[in-house]
Write an enzyme that holds these catalytic residues in place. Sequence first.
Site, short mmCIF file in Angstrom:
data_model
loop_
_atom_site.label_atom_id
_atom_site.label_comp_id
_atom_site.label_asym_id
_atom_site.label_seq_id
_atom_site.Cartn_x
_atom_site.Cartn_y
_atom_site.Cartn_z
CG ASN A 264 55.06 22.69 19.13
OD1 ASN A 264 54.39 23.51 19.75
ND2 ASN A 264 54.66 21.43 18.93
CE LYS B 171 49.05 21.06 7.39
NZ LYS B 171 49.78 22.05 8.12
O1 PMT Z 1 49.25 27.68 21.42
P1 PMT Z 1 49.43 29.10 20.95
O2 PMT Z 1 50.76 29.68 21.35
O3 PMT Z 1 48.27 29.96 21.34
O4 PMT Z 1 49.45 29.07 19.35
C1 PMT Z 1 48.31 28.68 18.66
C2 PMT Z 1 48.64 27.71 17.51
C3 PMT Z 1 49.51 28.41 16.47
C4 PMT Z 1 49.38 26.47 18.05
C5 PMT Z 1 47.25 27.27 16.91
O5 PMT Z 1 46.55 28.40 16.47
C6 PMT Z 1 47.45 26.29 15.76
O6 PMT Z 1 47.68 26.65 14.62
N1 PMT Z 1 47.36 24.97 16.07
C7 PMT Z 1 47.67 23.88 15.14
C8 PMT Z 1 49.16 23.68 15.09
C9 PMT Z 1 49.57 22.55 14.15
O7 PMT Z 1 50.08 21.58 14.59
O8 PMT Z 1 49.20 22.74 12.92
P2 PMT Z 1 49.56 21.70 11.69
O9 PMT Z 1 49.29 22.49 10.47
O10 PMT Z 1 50.91 21.12 11.86
O11 PMT Z 1 48.50 20.56 11.88
C10 PMT Z 1 47.24 20.57 11.23
C11 PMT Z 1 46.17 20.03 12.12
O12 PMT Z 1 46.42 18.64 12.40
C12 PMT Z 1 46.06 20.70 13.47
O13 PMT Z 1 44.68 20.79 13.78
C13 PMT Z 1 46.77 19.73 14.42
O14 PMT Z 1 46.20 19.79 15.74
C14 PMT Z 1 46.47 18.41 13.76
N2 PMT Z 1 47.47 17.37 13.99
C15 PMT Z 1 48.73 17.53 13.51
C16 PMT Z 1 49.64 16.49 13.67
C17 PMT Z 1 49.24 15.32 14.35
N3 PMT Z 1 50.10 14.32 14.54
N4 PMT Z 1 47.99 15.22 14.82
C18 PMT Z 1 47.11 16.21 14.64
O15 PMT Z 1 45.97 16.11 15.08
#
Ligand code: PMT
Length: 404
Positions: free
Chosen positions: A210, A340
């Site tokens: 991503n 979430k």
């Molecule tokens: O890296 P940059 O370019 O600076 O951009 C920053 C960012 C947009 C990546 C950052 O600010 C951000 O939003 N990170 C979380 C991205 C994400 O995967 O979000 P999500 O909504 O899909 O996941 C929710 C949470 O679960 C997140 O804390 C993620 O780390 C966690 N997760 C998700 C999937 C997984 N299999 N394991 C996880 O721990």
Amino acid sequence: MHLSGRRILLVIAGGIAAYKSLDLIRRLREKGATVRCVLTRGGAQFVTPLAVAALSEERVYDDLFSLTDDNGMSHIRLSREADLLVVAPATADLMAKMAAGLADDLASTVLLASDKPILLAPSMNLLMWSHPATQANLATLKARGALQVGPGTGDLACGEVGDGRMADVADIVAAIERFFGLPGPLSGRKALVTSGPTHEPIDPVRFIANRSSGKQGHAIAQALQRLGAEVTLVSGPVTLPDPPGVTVVRVETAAQMLEATLSALPVELAVCAAAVADWRVAAPAVEKRKKVEGVPPPSLVLEANPDILATLAAAGERRPRLVVGFAAETERLIDHARAKLTRKGCDLIVANDVSPASGTFGGDANTVHLVTPDQVRSWPLMSKTAVAEQLALFLAERLGAESP
Ligand code: PMT
């Protein structure tokens, strides 16, 4: 104002990073320090005495002989009346003079005539930095007790990339605070941060990924470290330099990220800023998949990756006291973040809009909303560094002031 009463003599030498010294003066004064400045002739090519005087609200010393007209303020008194001498930027030339004991201008004379501790913030081109002469001079100065902060790695003013960039102002301030024995609000506490994307292999040469750059997660790791925390950063593949003072564990896949985060436990605080792939290819090919003429493209069979955030939040006795997740959404930001928060069992979700128009993925700025079960706090658009600094302070406050 915890630097109240501390007197710092800042020597600004002639390097492009001299402009950062203006911000350094401002930050030190905000914390209550008195800052007197010596500007070398070279330094005055980059910042004006007027700007330095305006920010420090002190007379600027920029000429050895001008001292004689100043009611007996000799170069000896100038250094004696300071608790710490900070050289920022410390150029290769000034460090060479210091190592050799030269005293041919005010800065080198003050530094030679001083029995006070000296903190160097080197700044120069990467070849000058790695030159054996510079390294030998630095070793001499450190053997005499000089302290050092930086340099960091990154884009240099000369257009090259590498070591030699003056430490960030916040790191210089943190080094000064450490010198004065001032513990940060997270001193003695361990924190874990995940950052960057994960790469899920399709075959040995292809992967699913991503657009995460790691900028936000890395900035959070650095901000927590500056507040005194012992930080482990588990990072997916990124091109960023390692944040100084942070233990970095590099991984590729979500499975490796999970393993590395569990190995970092116990910690008091976990911040999951990584963009972890939700799915991986169920059976990655061992050899490169071939394109065969006339055969339709293959389908990828995906399976779910482990959820690292949810696993940390459900880690029983090993659960960090504060588990913070992010929510990257392209619509109904707060609704999805709230869902979430409940589903993953964490204490706080930092919601950010990652629709293409926002420029959040890979960009330098972010607009975040802090979502807890009973509240939503929205912060304005800020640099990712500023988001990280404010978030670190907010989390330090949440963790409370009690000893670990
Ligand atoms: O890296 P940059 O370019 O600076 O951009 C920053 C960012 C947009 C990546 C950052 O600010 C951000 O939003 N990170 C979380 C991205 C994400 O995967 O979000 P999500 O909504 O899909 O996941 C929710 C949470 O679960 C997140 O804390 C993620 O780390 C966690 N997760 C998700 C999937 C997984 N299999 N394991 C996880 O721990």
